[in-house]
Design a protein around this motif. Structure first.
Motif, PDB file in Angstrom:
ATOM      1  N   ASP A   1      20.516  59.697  13.978  1.00  0.00           N
ATOM      2  CA  ASP A   1      21.790  59.340  13.374  1.00  0.00           C
ATOM      3  C   ASP A   1      21.663  58.529  12.089  1.00  0.00           C
ATOM      4  O   ASP A   1      22.515  58.646  11.199  1.00  0.00           O
ATOM      5  N   TYR A   2      20.638  57.708  11.984  1.00  0.00           N
ATOM      6  CA  TYR A   2      20.484  56.810  10.856  1.00  0.00           C
ATOM      7  C   TYR A   2      19.044  56.807  10.381  1.00  0.00           C
ATOM      8  O   TYR A   2      18.106  56.915  11.179  1.00  0.00           O
ATOM      9  N   TRP A   3      18.883  56.663   9.077  1.00  0.00           N
ATOM     10  CA  TRP A   3      17.572  56.745   8.440  1.00  0.00           C
ATOM     11  C   TRP A   3      17.353  55.613   7.453  1.00  0.00           C
ATOM     12  O   TRP A   3      18.283  55.188   6.767  1.00  0.00           O
ATOM     13  N   GLY A   4      16.116  55.140   7.388  1.00  0.00           N
ATOM     14  CA  GLY A   4      15.725  54.242   6.332  1.00  0.00           C
ATOM     15  C   GLY A   4      15.400  55.009   5.066  1.00  0.00           C
ATOM     16  O   GLY A   4      15.426  56.242   5.023  1.00  0.00           O
ATOM     17  N   GLN A   5      15.092  54.276   4.006  1.00  0.00           N
ATOM     18  CA  GLN A   5      14.796  54.898   2.720  1.00  0.00           C
ATOM     19  C   GLN A   5      13.342  55.320   2.571  1.00  0.00           C
ATOM     20  O   GLN A   5      13.000  56.036   1.632  1.00  0.00           O
ATOM     21  N   GLY A   6      12.487  54.898   3.468  1.00  0.00           N
ATOM     22  CA  GLY A   6      11.105  55.319   3.463  1.00  0.00           C
ATOM     23  C   GLY A   6      10.176  54.339   2.774  1.00  0.00           C
ATOM     24  O   GLY A   6      10.589  53.545   1.925  1.00  0.00           O
ATOM     25  N   THR A   7       8.899  54.402   3.140  1.00  0.00           N
ATOM     26  CA  THR A   7       7.860  53.617   2.502  1.00  0.00           C
ATOM     27  C   THR A   7       6.676  54.531   2.209  1.00  0.00           C
ATOM     28  O   THR A   7       6.262  55.319   3.055  1.00  0.00           O
ATOM     29  N   GLN A   8       6.142  54.437   1.016  1.00  0.00           N
ATOM     30  CA  GLN A   8       5.097  55.347   0.551  1.00  0.00           C
ATOM     31  C   GLN A   8       3.736  54.927   1.085  1.00  0.00           C
ATOM     32  O   GLN A   8       3.345  53.762   0.984  1.00  0.00           O
ATOM     33  N   VAL A   9       3.010  55.882   1.643  1.00  0.00           N
ATOM     34  CA  VAL A   9       1.626  55.695   2.064  1.00  0.00           C
ATOM     35  C   VAL A   9       0.763  56.655   1.259  1.00  0.00           C
ATOM     36  O   VAL A   9       0.985  57.861   1.284  1.00  0.00           O
ATOM     37  N   ILE A  10      -0.215  56.119   0.547  1.00  0.00           N
ATOM     38  CA  ILE A  10      -1.141  56.931  -0.237  1.00  0.00           C
ATOM     39  C   ILE A  10      -2.548  56.646   0.254  1.00  0.00           C
ATOM     40  O   ILE A  10      -3.002  55.499   0.221  1.00  0.00           O
ATOM     41  N   VAL A  11      -3.231  57.681   0.695  1.00  0.00           N
ATOM     42  CA  VAL A  11      -4.596  57.560   1.193  1.00  0.00           C
ATOM     43  C   VAL A  11      -5.513  58.230   0.183  1.00  0.00           C
ATOM     44  O   VAL A  11      -5.511  59.456   0.040  1.00  0.00           O
ATOM     45  N   SER A  12      -6.305  57.435  -0.510  1.00  0.00           N
ATOM     46  CA  SER A  12      -7.127  57.958  -1.591  1.00  0.00           C
ATOM     47  C   SER A  12      -8.284  57.013  -1.865  1.00  0.00           C
ATOM     48  O   SER A  12      -8.159  55.799  -1.737  1.00  0.00           O
ATOM     49  N   SER A  13      -9.430  57.596  -2.266  1.00  0.00           N
ATOM     50  CA  SER A  13     -10.587  56.796  -2.633  1.00  0.00           C
ATOM     51  C   SER A  13     -10.416  56.212  -4.029  1.00  0.00           C
ATOM     52  O   SER A  13      -9.754  56.784  -4.890  1.00  0.00           O
TER      53      SER A  13
ATOM     54  N   ILE B   1      -0.892  52.717  11.823  1.00  0.00           N
ATOM     55  CA  ILE B   1      -1.573  53.958  11.440  1.00  0.00           C
ATOM     56  C   ILE B   1      -3.019  53.632  11.074  1.00  0.00           C
ATOM     57  O   ILE B   1      -3.287  52.820  10.193  1.00  0.00           O
ATOM     58  N   ASN B   2      -3.942  54.264  11.786  1.00  0.00           N
ATOM     59  CA  ASN B   2      -5.363  53.975  11.669  1.00  0.00           C
ATOM     60  C   ASN B   2      -6.146  55.235  11.317  1.00  0.00           C
ATOM     61  O   ASN B   2      -5.640  56.348  11.422  1.00  0.00           O
ATOM     62  N   SER B   3      -7.402  55.033  10.941  1.00  0.00           N
ATOM     63  CA  SER B   3      -8.303  56.149  10.628  1.00  0.00           C
ATOM     64  C   SER B   3      -7.642  57.142   9.690  1.00  0.00           C
ATOM     65  O   SER B   3      -7.673  58.358   9.909  1.00  0.00           O
ATOM     66  N   LEU B   4      -7.063  56.640   8.635  1.00  0.00           N
ATOM     67  CA  LEU B   4      -6.224  57.458   7.768  1.00  0.00           C
ATOM     68  C   LEU B   4      -7.028  58.473   6.967  1.00  0.00           C
ATOM     69  O   LEU B   4      -8.153  58.202   6.541  1.00  0.00           O
ATOM     70  N   LYS B   5      -6.413  59.619   6.774  1.00  0.00           N
ATOM     71  CA  LYS B   5      -6.981  60.723   6.021  1.00  0.00           C
ATOM     72  C   LYS B   5      -6.129  60.990   4.793  1.00  0.00           C
ATOM     73  O   LYS B   5      -4.941  60.660   4.779  1.00  0.00           O
ATOM     74  N   PRO B   6      -6.702  61.605   3.759  1.00  0.00           N
ATOM     75  CA  PRO B   6      -5.879  61.939   2.588  1.00  0.00           C
ATOM     76  C   PRO B   6      -4.632  62.746   2.938  1.00  0.00           C
ATOM     77  O   PRO B   6      -3.593  62.562   2.294  1.00  0.00           O
ATOM     78  N   GLU B   7      -4.713  63.609   3.939  1.00  0.00           N
ATOM     79  CA  GLU B   7      -3.567  64.414   4.316  1.00  0.00           C
ATOM     80  C   GLU B   7      -2.464  63.616   5.001  1.00  0.00           C
ATOM     81  O   GLU B   7      -1.385  64.151   5.267  1.00  0.00           O
ATOM     82  N   ASP B   8      -2.712  62.341   5.301  1.00  0.00           N
ATOM     83  CA  ASP B   8      -1.668  61.464   5.811  1.00  0.00           C
ATOM     84  C   ASP B   8      -0.779  60.915   4.704  1.00  0.00           C
ATOM     85  O   ASP B   8       0.208  60.232   4.992  1.00  0.00           O
TER      86      ASP B   8
END
Length: 128
Positions: free
Chosen positions: A116-128, A83-90
């Motif tokens: 059918d199957y899901w991971g638990q997720g990983t948090q992405v925070i885009v902020s100055s 994931i590149n050129s990230l924005k706060p809304e990402d």
């Protein structure tokens, strides 16, 4: 069944990049297409992108705007989301999911109900 675990989330400045990984264990990884989804606080889960079992087909949501790239290495039981050129809304929790498929097909589906199957997720925070 297959179990999934995401890695690589974190805090990043606007315009920055992250490399997310999805590591699978259990059933044969190449029997599954992989989708990436995300969920921001107070919002519905949404499709980000997906990749076919053999990596020959991929698709992305319109909001990606060419900024993200999905890949997979079946010998490592791992899928990736760059994931590149990230924005706060990402900012969101990013999930990988596995869709058991017939390997005769390379279609990528976008509905979370199809996975059918899901991971638990990983948090992405885009902020100055």
């Amino acid at each position: 069944q297959v179990r999934l675990a995401e890695f690589g989330g974190g805090l990043v400045q606007p315009g920055g990049s992250l490399s997310l990984s999805c590591v699978a264990s259990g059933d044969t990884f190449s029997d599954f297409a992989v989708g990436w989804f995300r969920q921001a606080p107070g919002k519905e889960i949404e499709f980000v992108g997906g990749i076919s079992w053999n990596g020959e087909a991929s698709s992305y949501a319109a909001f990606v705007e060419g900024r993200f790239a999905i890949s997979r290495e079946n010998t490592k039981n791992t899928a990736y989301l760059q994931i590149n050129s990230l924005k706060p809304e990402d900012t969101a929790v990013y999930f990988c999911a596995a869709d058991r498929i017939n390997r005769a097909y390379t279609v990528v589906v976008t509905s979370p109900a199809e996975y059918d199957y899901w991971g638990q997720g990983t948090q992405v925070i885009v902020s100055s």
